[in-house]
Design a protein around this motif. Structure first.
Motif, PDB file in Angstrom:
ATOM      1  N   ALA A 239       0.793  -1.277   0.129  1.00  0.00           N
ATOM      2  CA  ALA A 239      -0.032   0.096  -0.052  1.00  0.00           C
ATOM      3  C   ALA A 239       0.793   1.089  -0.213  1.00  0.00           C
ATOM      4  CB  ALA A 239      -0.957  -0.116   1.274  1.00  0.00           C
ATOM      5  N   GLU A 240       1.935   1.345   0.814  1.00  0.00           N
ATOM      6  CA  GLU A 240       2.740   2.337   0.891  1.00  0.00           C
ATOM      7  C   GLU A 240       3.271   2.733  -0.621  1.00  0.00           C
ATOM      8  OE1 GLU A 240       4.141   4.680   3.307  1.00  0.00           O
ATOM      9  OE2 GLU A 240       2.492   4.057   4.460  1.00  0.00           O
ATOM     10  N   ALA A 241       3.699   1.579  -1.035  1.00  0.00           N
ATOM     11  CA  ALA A 241       4.547   1.715  -2.510  1.00  0.00           C
ATOM     12  C   ALA A 241       3.615   2.191  -3.484  1.00  0.00           C
ATOM     13  CB  ALA A 241       5.028   0.381  -2.980  1.00  0.00           C
ATOM     14  N   LEU A 242       2.120   1.639  -3.511  1.00  0.00           N
ATOM     15  CA  LEU A 242       1.394   2.228  -4.423  1.00  0.00           C
ATOM     16  C   LEU A 242       0.879   3.785  -3.960  1.00  0.00           C
ATOM     17  CD1 LEU A 242      -1.026  -0.860  -4.078  1.00  0.00           C
ATOM     18  CD2 LEU A 242      -0.129   0.049  -6.262  1.00  0.00           C
ATOM     19  N   GLU A 243       0.994   4.170  -2.862  1.00  0.00           N
ATOM     20  CA  GLU A 243       0.273   5.562  -2.531  1.00  0.00           C
ATOM     21  C   GLU A 243       1.579   6.535  -2.880  1.00  0.00           C
ATOM     22  OE1 GLU A 243      -0.740   5.270   1.660  1.00  0.00           O
ATOM     23  OE2 GLU A 243      -2.456   3.782   0.903  1.00  0.00           O
ATOM     24  N   HIS A 244       2.761   5.929  -2.971  1.00  0.00           N
ATOM     25  CA  HIS A 244       3.813   6.680  -3.422  1.00  0.00           C
ATOM     26  C   HIS A 244       4.098   6.852  -4.766  1.00  0.00           C
ATOM     27  CE1 HIS A 244       4.656   6.561   0.946  1.00  0.00           C
ATOM     28  NE2 HIS A 244       5.654   7.709   0.539  1.00  0.00           N
ATOM     29  N   GLY A 245       3.138   6.100  -5.530  1.00  0.00           N
ATOM     30  CA  GLY A 245       3.274   6.287  -7.138  1.00  0.00           C
ATOM     31  C   GLY A 245       4.026   5.127  -7.787  1.00  0.00           C
ATOM     32  N   ALA A 246       4.091   4.003  -7.070  1.00  0.00           N
ATOM     33  CA  ALA A 246       4.706   2.796  -8.048  1.00  0.00           C
ATOM     34  C   ALA A 246       3.889   2.736  -9.232  1.00  0.00           C
ATOM     35  CB  ALA A 246       4.728   1.364  -7.053  1.00  0.00           C
ATOM     36  N   LYS A 247       4.651   2.334 -10.197  1.00  0.00           N
ATOM     37  CA  LYS A 247       3.861   1.968 -11.416  1.00  0.00           C
ATOM     38  C   LYS A 247       3.088   0.799 -11.324  1.00  0.00           C
ATOM     39  CE  LYS A 247       5.278   1.042 -16.231  1.00  0.00           C
ATOM     40  NZ  LYS A 247       6.622   0.612 -16.789  1.00  0.00           N
TER      41      LYS A 247
END
Ligand SMILES: Cc1cc2nc3c(=O)[nH]c(=O)nc-3n(C[C@H](O)[C@H](O)[C@H](O)COP(=O)(O)OP(=O)(O)OC[C@H]3O[C@@H](n4cnc5c(N)ncnc54)[C@H](O)[C@@H]3O)c2cc1C
Length: 490
Positions: A239-247
């Motif tokens: 979730a953190e990675a997604l919320e930080h704009g991971a592709k």
């Protein structure tokens, strides 16, 4: 009928709650009188770890009159435990009503702390406890009880010295500390460390992290992120990675299906807390083995936090066998012959319990008795990871593999997750820790008392303060048979 409103702490603020706590503790005559004979330059107890287990252990011990205690934590003030570090969930999994480290004091509960500040209505409306708020509560708990945690001090090693333990410390204090008893309140990984599977061997460090590492999520913007596993930590990191704009973020999951049932939470009861440690080995193993095999699911809210992103994926039946660097990224190979190229890999593989992974014990770690040394499970119930849990005494102390080689281990108390195979859920998760602390304090006090029995015996012989002063009665001769006793015939 008396109006009960005056008893409510709702919205009265923390100072009012602290006053009430002070009153509660004072009518219980807390802290109890110190009864442990002092020894020059020696602590009675050192607690490693100032998280909730360390603090509630301190409260239990001081409630029982053990006061010569030092609590050491390598973390800076307010950063003890995972809560503001690698814990990345929005809320706790636990229900908000759990009393956790309150140790029987209503005014010390999270609920009291919350209602005193925000009122009963806000409490009713609160769903789960926000993670950072839980840490604020723990900081208040420390302040309200005036617990002296010595931060910035790392315990590097422990060695026996006669009937004492000598700890080598570094950081804000360097040198050594002598103590009679040592409590390892060192947390989720407190008898082990992060689980790094062999397939990571050789992959350069800049291409991967364990979920418990300090990860720079902003560097994952526009990157393809592979998350190995789908447990709570795996999902929170995703979730953190997604919320930080991971592709894109792809969970690579060995299981064929998502675990959905939290088995041990479902059967949690005071009976389980009190009874687990008393069960024979085969039953304790069976409960834990089943719980490990069925696996605790990630919380619903945390899973939804991931799946609401269209670029989040859950791939089941993907057993990772090998990961190698290719170009700027890493190629992950699976047992089914397929592979996936990622820019960064996050291991959501949890923690291992393995005393050998703890540096504090030095070579003596090999002397700690483990479950695999004493118990052979029946076919179908084997589990290597469970076998590496320490096989503890019922008082949380370690046992030695070979009697006589490291007898000092019986002065070391494993008050962390590592105790769960032997004693159940009383020294890690929030629900049972006050029970565990009461149990620890009783056992530790009993050990201190019996070790000092000569002194206590001498105290008994020496004690000469009269309770009666001699003016409360007068001795008279017993009337003989031949004499007439008033009102009776001789
Ligand atoms: C991500 C995460 C989420 C969790 N969520 C929940 C939840 O929702 N509900 C629940 O019931 N449980 C939860 N848990 C489990 C449990 O509640 C926590 O692990 C909790 O932090 C345990 O408290 P503790 O005091 O045992 O350990 P910690 O809070 O981890 O404290 C241990 C302390 O020991 C210190 N320490 C360790 N080694 C040394 C050393 N050698 N020298 C000096 N200091 C040392 C560390 O700095 C640390 O501050 C969670 C655990 C994790 C990891």
């Amino acid at each position: 009928m008396q109006n009960q409103d005056h008893l409510s702490i709702d919205s009265l603020g923390l100072s009012a709650l602290e006053a009430r706590l002070k009153d509660d503790l004072s009518v219980l005559c807390w802290p109890a009188k110190n009864w442990v004979p002092p020894r020059d330059g020696v602590s009675d107890v050192v607690i490693i770890g100032g998280g909730m287990c360390g603090m509630v252990a301190w409260l239990a011990l001081t409630s029982g009159g053990v006061h010569n205690i030092r609590i050491l934590d390598r973390a800076p003030v307010g950063l003890e435990g995972p809560w503001l570090g690698y814990a990345r969930m929005e809320t706790l999994r636990s229900p908000k009503t759990l009393t956790g480290p309150a140790f029987g004091h209503g005014s010390l509960t999270f609920q009291a702390w919350y209602r005193a500040q925000f009122g009963a209505k806000a409490w009713e409306e609160l769903d789960k406890i926000p993670r950072t708020m839980w840490m604020e509560y723990l900081c208040w708990y420390r302040k309200a009880l005036n617990i002296n945690i010595e931060n910035g001090i790392c315990v590097d090693s422990v060695e026996p010295e006669g009937d004492l333990l000598r700890l080598t410390v570094s950081g804000a204090e360097t040198g050594t500390i002598l103590t009679r008893k040592l409590v390892f309140a060192t947390g989720r990984d407190g008898t082990g460390g992060p689980n790094i599977p062999d397939f990571m061997d050789g992959l350069p460090q800049h291409l991967w992290a364990h979920s418990a590492d300090d990860i720079d999520f902003s560097a994952l913007r526009d990157k393809r992120v592979a998350v190995i596993g789908v447990g709570a930590s795996a999902v929170d990191n995703s979730a953190e990675a997604l919320e930080h704009g991971a592709k894109e973020v792809r969970h690579l999951i060995r299981r064929q299906e998502m675990p959905t049932i939290n088995k041990l939470m479902g059967i949690g009861s005071y009976g389980f807390t009190a009874g687990f440690a008393e069960l024979p080995d085969e039953w304790r193993w069976r409960f834990m083995q089943y719980s490990f095999s069925t696996q605790t699911p990630s919380p619903r809210g945390s899973t939804l936090r991931v799946s609401r992103h269209p670029n989040a994926y859950f791939h089941f039946g993907k057993t990772t066998t090998r990961i190698e660097q290719r170009g700027e990224g890493a190629v992950i190979h699976f047992a089914d012959g397929t592979s996936y190229q990622a820019d960064f890999v996050i291991l959501g593989t949890g923690f291992n319990i393995d005393p050998m992974a703890r540096t504090e014990f030095g070579d003596a770690a090999a002397e700690i008795l483990l479950w695999q040394d004493v118990y052979t499970p029946p076919p179908g119930e084997e589990r290597g990871d469970l076998g590496r849990f320490p096989y503890l005494n019922t008082d949380f102390t370690f046992r030695e593999k070979q009697p006589g080689k490291a007898p000092w281990l019986s002065n070391v108390y494993c008050f962390n997750y590592g105790a769960s195979a032997s004693l159940g859920k009383v020294s890690g998760d929030i629900p049972g820790i006050s029970d565990g602390a009461a149990w620890l304090s009783r056992a530790l006090s009993a050990a201190l008392y019996s070790e000092d029995v000569q002194t206590h015996w001498q105290d008994l012989l020496d004690y000469d303060t009269p309770e009666l002063l001699g003016d409360e009665w007068e001795a008279t001769d017993l009337e003989t048979k031949s004499q007439t006793i008033e009102g009776q015939v001789a």
